[in-house]
Design a protein around this motif. Structure first.
Motif, PDB file in Angstrom:
ATOM      1  N   GLU A  61      53.446  80.876 -31.258  1.00  0.00           N
ATOM      2  CA  GLU A  61      52.821  81.494 -30.087  1.00  0.00           C
ATOM      3  C   GLU A  61      51.697  82.418 -30.529  1.00  0.00           C
ATOM      4  O   GLU A  61      51.823  83.149 -31.528  1.00  0.00           O
ATOM      5  N   GLN A  62      50.595  82.424 -29.788  1.00  0.00           N
ATOM      6  CA  GLN A  62      49.458  83.256 -30.175  1.00  0.00           C
ATOM      7  C   GLN A  62      49.672  84.730 -29.847  1.00  0.00           C
ATOM      8  O   GLN A  62      49.200  85.595 -30.566  1.00  0.00           O
ATOM      9  N   GLY A  63      50.354  85.008 -28.767  1.00  0.00           N
ATOM     10  CA  GLY A  63      50.524  86.384 -28.327  1.00  0.00           C
ATOM     11  C   GLY A  63      51.701  87.077 -28.991  1.00  0.00           C
ATOM     12  O   GLY A  63      52.624  86.434 -29.498  1.00  0.00           O
ATOM     13  N   ARG A  64      51.642  88.406 -29.007  1.00  0.00           N
ATOM     14  CA  ARG A  64      52.736  89.243 -29.482  1.00  0.00           C
ATOM     15  C   ARG A  64      52.887  90.434 -28.541  1.00  0.00           C
ATOM     16  O   ARG A  64      51.934  90.853 -27.898  1.00  0.00           O
ATOM     17  N   LYS A  65      54.094  90.975 -28.483  1.00  0.00           N
ATOM     18  CA  LYS A  65      54.362  92.127 -27.644  1.00  0.00           C
ATOM     19  C   LYS A  65      54.076  93.412 -28.418  1.00  0.00           C
ATOM     20  O   LYS A  65      54.066  93.442 -29.654  1.00  0.00           O
ATOM     21  N   VAL A  66      53.859  94.476 -27.667  1.00  0.00           N
ATOM     22  CA  VAL A  66      53.811  95.812 -28.255  1.00  0.00           C
ATOM     23  C   VAL A  66      54.810  96.679 -27.506  1.00  0.00           C
ATOM     24  O   VAL A  66      55.124  96.425 -26.342  1.00  0.00           O
ATOM     25  N   ARG A  67      55.314  97.695 -28.187  1.00  0.00           N
ATOM     26  CA  ARG A  67      56.275  98.603 -27.581  1.00  0.00           C
ATOM     27  C   ARG A  67      55.975 100.033 -28.021  1.00  0.00           C
ATOM     28  O   ARG A  67      55.429 100.265 -29.107  1.00  0.00           O
ATOM     29  N   VAL A  68      56.362 100.968 -27.189  1.00  0.00           N
ATOM     30  CA  VAL A  68      56.329 102.380 -27.560  1.00  0.00           C
ATOM     31  C   VAL A  68      57.750 102.766 -27.939  1.00  0.00           C
ATOM     32  O   VAL A  68      58.678 102.633 -27.134  1.00  0.00           O
ATOM     33  N   ILE A  69      57.927 103.200 -29.173  1.00  0.00           N
ATOM     34  CA  ILE A  69      59.258 103.554 -29.662  1.00  0.00           C
ATOM     35  C   ILE A  69      59.322 105.065 -29.900  1.00  0.00           C
ATOM     36  O   ILE A  69      58.317 105.699 -30.222  1.00  0.00           O
ATOM     37  N   GLY A  70      60.509 105.626 -29.729  1.00  0.00           N
ATOM     38  CA  GLY A  70      60.710 107.052 -29.957  1.00  0.00           C
ATOM     39  C   GLY A  70      61.458 107.301 -31.244  1.00  0.00           C
ATOM     40  O   GLY A  70      62.535 106.740 -31.459  1.00  0.00           O
ATOM     41  N   VAL A  71      60.897 108.115 -32.114  1.00  0.00           N
ATOM     42  CA  VAL A  71      61.505 108.454 -33.396  1.00  0.00           C
ATOM     43  C   VAL A  71      61.806 109.954 -33.405  1.00  0.00           C
ATOM     44  O   VAL A  71      60.935 110.748 -33.018  1.00  0.00           O
ATOM     45  N   PRO A  72      63.029 110.367 -33.800  1.00  0.00           N
ATOM     46  CA  PRO A  72      63.312 111.809 -33.866  1.00  0.00           C
ATOM     47  C   PRO A  72      62.272 112.529 -34.722  1.00  0.00           C
ATOM     48  O   PRO A  72      62.081 112.194 -35.888  1.00  0.00           O
ATOM     49  N   SER A  73      61.591 113.506 -34.134  1.00  0.00           N
ATOM     50  CA  SER A  73      60.476 114.159 -34.826  1.00  0.00           C
ATOM     51  C   SER A  73      60.908 114.833 -36.114  1.00  0.00           C
ATOM     52  O   SER A  73      60.195 114.792 -37.125  1.00  0.00           O
ATOM     53  N   ASP A  74      62.090 115.471 -36.115  1.00  0.00           N
ATOM     54  CA  ASP A  74      62.528 116.194 -37.308  1.00  0.00           C
ATOM     55  C   ASP A  74      63.023 115.267 -38.414  1.00  0.00           C
ATOM     56  O   ASP A  74      63.292 115.710 -39.530  1.00  0.00           O
ATOM     57  N   GLU A  75      63.163 113.975 -38.115  1.00  0.00           N
ATOM     58  CA  GLU A  75      63.613 113.018 -39.125  1.00  0.00           C
ATOM     59  C   GLU A  75      62.539 111.982 -39.466  1.00  0.00           C
ATOM     60  O   GLU A  75      62.772 111.091 -40.277  1.00  0.00           O
ATOM     61  N   LYS A  76      61.372 112.103 -38.824  1.00  0.00           N
ATOM     62  CA  LYS A  76      60.365 111.053 -38.970  1.00  0.00           C
ATOM     63  C   LYS A  76      59.945 110.836 -40.421  1.00  0.00           C
ATOM     64  O   LYS A  76      59.855 109.700 -40.887  1.00  0.00           O
ATOM     65  N   ASP A  77      59.671 111.916 -41.151  1.00  0.00           N
ATOM     66  CA  ASP A  77      59.215 111.765 -42.534  1.00  0.00           C
ATOM     67  C   ASP A  77      60.261 111.044 -43.375  1.00  0.00           C
ATOM     68  O   ASP A  77      59.926 110.185 -44.209  1.00  0.00           O
ATOM     69  N   MET A  78      61.539 111.382 -43.166  1.00  0.00           N
ATOM     70  CA  MET A  78      62.605 110.736 -43.930  1.00  0.00           C
ATOM     71  C   MET A  78      62.750 109.272 -43.527  1.00  0.00           C
ATOM     72  O   MET A  78      62.886 108.381 -44.377  1.00  0.00           O
ATOM     73  N   LEU A  79      62.696 109.008 -42.214  1.00  0.00           N
ATOM     74  CA  LEU A  79      62.837 107.638 -41.737  1.00  0.00           C
ATOM     75  C   LEU A  79      61.663 106.767 -42.168  1.00  0.00           C
ATOM     76  O   LEU A  79      61.825 105.566 -42.402  1.00  0.00           O
ATOM     77  N   ASP A  80      60.488 107.370 -42.295  1.00  0.00           N
ATOM     78  CA  ASP A  80      59.317 106.611 -42.749  1.00  0.00           C
ATOM     79  C   ASP A  80      59.535 106.045 -44.149  1.00  0.00           C
ATOM     80  O   ASP A  80      59.031 104.968 -44.480  1.00  0.00           O
ATOM     81  N   LEU A  81      60.289 106.766 -44.962  1.00  0.00           N
ATOM     82  CA  LEU A  81      60.549 106.302 -46.325  1.00  0.00           C
ATOM     83  C   LEU A  81      61.434 105.065 -46.350  1.00  0.00           C
ATOM     84  O   LEU A  81      61.440 104.315 -47.328  1.00  0.00           O
ATOM     85  N   LEU A  82      62.192 104.837 -45.270  1.00  0.00           N
ATOM     86  CA  LEU A  82      63.092 103.692 -45.196  1.00  0.00           C
ATOM     87  C   LEU A  82      62.400 102.438 -44.669  1.00  0.00           C
ATOM     88  O   LEU A  82      62.971 101.354 -44.721  1.00  0.00           O
ATOM     89  N   LEU A  83      61.184 102.598 -44.174  1.00  0.00           N
ATOM     90  CA  LEU A  83      60.479 101.464 -43.608  1.00  0.00           C
ATOM     91  C   LEU A  83      60.038 100.483 -44.686  1.00  0.00           C
ATOM     92  O   LEU A  83      59.606 100.881 -45.766  1.00  0.00           O
ATOM     93  N   THR A  84      60.144  99.202 -44.385  1.00  0.00           N
ATOM     94  CA  THR A  84      59.535  98.210 -45.253  1.00  0.00           C
ATOM     95  C   THR A  84      58.027  98.236 -45.019  1.00  0.00           C
ATOM     96  O   THR A  84      57.542  98.806 -44.038  1.00  0.00           O
ATOM     97  N   GLU A  85      57.270  97.607 -45.894  1.00  0.00           N
ATOM     98  CA  GLU A  85      55.821  97.575 -45.732  1.00  0.00           C
ATOM     99  C   GLU A  85      55.437  96.843 -44.445  1.00  0.00           C
ATOM    100  O   GLU A  85      54.489  97.230 -43.755  1.00  0.00           O
TER     101      GLU A  85
END
Length: 265
Positions: A220-244
């Motif tokens: 399919e050519q199209g893709r969806k986008v979403r707005v997600i909520g990440v706990p602000s005080d944990e964002k830096d730590m959670l960012d480290l867990l993200l895959t590329e």
């Protein structure tokens, strides 16, 4: 007001396009519609030229701008962008309806672009879930950082895929019978996140998604986008867990359109 007083929230002045790093598609008003609530999604780039006078007018549904109130707007539709159930949609200006704010009438969210991280943040003036007036008060939404992210799409499963899974499960079953132990089953993303909440695939936090959810191979050519909520005080730590791949789905390249042709040597 001087030019330096104008706040475009990290976006360039004038018209621009928004490219998802993860999917290499542009933010797009679906079907070039103008109706209230029309979804904003991702679609392959329709026009390569960045010079306004060279571009085909029918590609303006992939062009956006920040208006004088600071709202992100579609060039083709002329309407602002709102968030509805986590999706981006066109929003016509609506009259105030009480009790204000509510899902029908509310302040428009503010989009801002972080040129360093490539992330697009969404700031709300009120709880984006728009709880009823008699609901217990909660400020939990204020503790979240809301980000725009692309959603990968897997191609539909085939008979061969189902057969492979059946064979794999058939191998585990005799082993579990002989040993008396149940066959291992992979944890679902919603179990990892919170066993009491049944989340849709595109609502699961990026940090909790398994390897299978990283696959983006749908024809399919199209893709969806979403707005997600990440706990602000944990964002830096959670960012480290993200895959590329997950990190790139949150990254955007904002490219301004030019009014004149600029030759390069």
């Amino acid at each position: 007001m001087t030019q330096t007083d104008i706040d475009t929230f990290g976006f360039p002045a004038g018209y621009f396009i928004l490219r998802s790093v993860g999917s290499n598609r542009l933010l797009d008003v679906t079907l070039d519609d103008i109706e209230d609530g029309t979804e904003i999604a991702l679609w392959p780039e329709k026009e390569k030229s960045l010079v306004e006078s060279f571009r085909e007018p029918e590609t303006n549904n992939q062009v956006f701008f920040i208006d004088t109130s600071g709202a992100l707007c579609s060039r083709s539709a002329g309407h602002a962008i709102d968030v509805e159930d986590g999706c981006l949609v066109l929003r016509h200006r609506r009259p105030v309806s009480l009790p204000f704010p509510n899902a029908y009438a509310h302040p428009l969210p503010r989009f801002s672009y972080n040129q360093k991280t490539g992330e697009i943040n969404v700031a709300f003036a009120c709880d984006p879930s728009y709880p009823p007036p008699d609901a217990p008060p909660s400020n939990s939404w204020k503790g979240k950082t809301y980000l725009l992210t692309a959603i990968p799409m897997r191609k539909p499963r085939t008979i061969l895929d189902n057969a492979s899974e059946f064979i794999a499960n058939s191998i585990f079953t005799p082993i579990s019978f002989l040993t008396g132990t149940p066959a291992p089953t992979p944890a679902r993303p919603d179990e990892v996140f919170n066993g009491d909440i049944d989340l849709n695939e595109d609502e699961v936090l990026e940090e909790e998604k398994g390897e299978e959810a990283e696959v983006d191979n749908s024809p399919e050519q199209g893709r969806k986008v979403r707005v997600i909520g990440v706990p602000s005080d944990e964002k830096d730590m959670l960012d480290l867990l993200l895959t590329e791949k997950a990190r790139n789905r949150r990254r955007w390249v904002v490219t301004p359109l030019r009014t004149t042709y600029a030759r390069t040597k």
